[in-house]
Design a protein around this motif. Structure first.
Motif, PDB file in Angstrom:
ATOM      1  N   GLN A 152       0.619  -1.211  -0.026  1.00 28.33           N
ATOM      2  CA  GLN A 152      -0.163   0.007   0.014  1.00 28.33           C
ATOM      3  C   GLN A 152       0.986   1.175  -0.180  1.00 28.33           C
ATOM      4  O   GLN A 152       0.302   2.427  -0.565  1.00 28.33           O
ATOM      5  CB  GLN A 152      -0.853  -0.190   1.205  1.00 28.33           C
ATOM      6  N   HIS A 154       3.022   2.041  -2.090  1.00 27.19           N
ATOM      7  CA  HIS A 154       3.490   2.162  -3.737  1.00 27.19           C
ATOM      8  C   HIS A 154       2.293   3.154  -3.447  1.00 27.19           C
ATOM      9  O   HIS A 154       2.658   4.393  -4.521  1.00 27.19           O
ATOM     10  CB  HIS A 154       3.084   0.909  -4.664  1.00 27.19           C
ATOM     11  N   ALA A 155       0.635   3.163  -3.612  1.00 25.67           N
ATOM     12  CA  ALA A 155      -0.337   4.041  -3.405  1.00 25.67           C
ATOM     13  C   ALA A 155       0.438   4.968  -2.888  1.00 25.67           C
ATOM     14  O   ALA A 155      -0.224   6.667  -3.383  1.00 25.67           O
ATOM     15  CB  ALA A 155      -1.338   3.569  -3.045  1.00 25.67           C
ATOM     16  N   GLU A 156       1.021   5.435  -1.932  1.00 24.20           N
ATOM     17  CA  GLU A 156       0.765   6.764  -0.985  1.00 24.20           C
ATOM     18  C   GLU A 156       2.313   7.303  -2.015  1.00 24.20           C
ATOM     19  O   GLU A 156       1.947   8.742  -2.224  1.00 24.20           O
ATOM     20  CB  GLU A 156       1.544   5.833  -0.022  1.00 24.20           C
ATOM     21  N   GLN A 158       2.905   7.157  -5.049  1.00 24.77           N
ATOM     22  CA  GLN A 158       2.364   7.691  -6.314  1.00 24.77           C
ATOM     23  C   GLN A 158       1.655  10.020  -5.909  1.00 24.77           C
ATOM     24  O   GLN A 158       2.020  10.203  -6.461  1.00 24.77           O
ATOM     25  CB  GLN A 158       1.713   7.585  -7.272  1.00 24.77           C
ATOM     26  N   GLU A 159       0.615   9.652  -4.471  1.00 32.49           N
ATOM     27  CA  GLU A 159       0.377  10.460  -4.104  1.00 32.49           C
ATOM     28  C   GLU A 159       0.717  11.919  -3.548  1.00 32.49           C
ATOM     29  O   GLU A 159       0.833  12.717  -3.918  1.00 32.49           O
ATOM     30  CB  GLU A 159      -1.160   9.856  -3.051  1.00 32.49           C
TER      31      GLU A 159
END
Length: 278
Positions: A152, A154-156, A158-159
């Motif tokens: 998770q 990875h999404a953080e 990107q954001e």
């Protein structure tokens, strides 16, 4: 039969980089958080400092800027600066370590960034070990998971960083971070050890980098992929002779260094090197 010459390797152009490093003044192996670490093996801290100093001087000789963060007693792995931050276009995503022995390192690096003028510094809510598992290509953030970094995260990333992220699954505990299984040589070329990745991740890498340099088991076993490239010069462990030959055939200049003492903690040139991309 006509003798057809092999195509010439493309001209490689180095770019000046900025690195953050931490002298291994307190380096030792007193706990085991990866398969490389064995607290029963003797460690020569003085030799580790000598090898680290030679690595730092290699970067400077190649025209790169090296900034330093002060080592802290009781944090023997702080030398592995790459694990403590990911910087893209001046945005900083800090680290959150899985092992409690290393947790305090993150705050020291956060303070360094703030003290050096960085205001866009975000500390993660998910476990991520920074450039250990995040590799910026110039257009994509390759992101490893499987042993340390929370998927998770990875999404953080990107954001926070505002860049596209490609997730890659690691499957071999010896290659517990992406930076010991893959190195970005240039924006469009990587070298990696296929057996460190899941079948799906291998397919992704083949699709993204059909001409990638494929490392051998021997390359991986000496942490040869824990290397640093400036687009032309590739600083890598001296034992990684096959990998050095392969990158040379692609037009890069291999720069071998001895980092054997720090390898006792599972680290190499890249582990010691956090790249600051302003």
């Amino acid at each position: 039969m006509l003798d057809v010459a092999a195509p010439a390797a493309p001209a490689r152009v180095p770019t000046a980089r900025r690195y953050l490093m931490c002298e291994p003044e307190h380096f030792t192996v007193e706990y085991r958080i990866n398969p490389w670490m064995d607290p029963s093996r003797p460690v020569d801290t003085g030799l580790a400092v000598e090898q680290w100093t030679a690595l730092k001087e290699t970067y400077e000789r190649l025209g790169h800027r090296v900034d330093l963060i002060d080592p802290v007693p009781g944090l023997p792995d702080m030398v592995f600066a790459a694990n403590s931050g990911t910087v893209v276009e001046g945005r900083v995503l800090g680290a959150r370590f899985r092992a409690p022995q290393r947790a305090a390192e993150a705050e020291h690096f956060r303070r360094w960034f703030l003290a050096n003028g960085y205001r866009d510094v975000v500390m993660p809510s998910r476990i991520n070990e920074a450039e250990g598992d995040f590799a910026w290509t110039g257009s994509l953030l390759l992101a490893g998971t499987g042993f340390r970094t929370d998927p998770q995260a990875h999404a953080e990333a990107q954001e926070v960083l505002g860049v596209p992220v490609v997730s890659l699954q690691l499957v071999d505990p010896r290659y517990y971070h992406l930076d010991v299984a893959l190195v970005v040589l240039s924006e469009d070329l990587v070298a990696y050890y296929p057996e460190a990745f899941s079948p799906g991740s291998r397919r992704v890498l083949r699709r993204l980098y059909p001409d990638a340099v494929l490392a051998t088991a021997d390359d991986a076993a000496c942490l040869g992929l824990n290397a640093v490239s400036d687009g032309r010069n590739v600083v890598l462990p001296v034992e990684a002779t096959h990998l050095a030959e392969q990158v040379a055939r692609r037009g890069f200049e291999p720069i071998p260094v001895d980092i054997s003492e720090l390898r006792k903690s599972g680290g190499g040139p890249k582990c010691c090197t956090l790249e600051i991309r302003d």
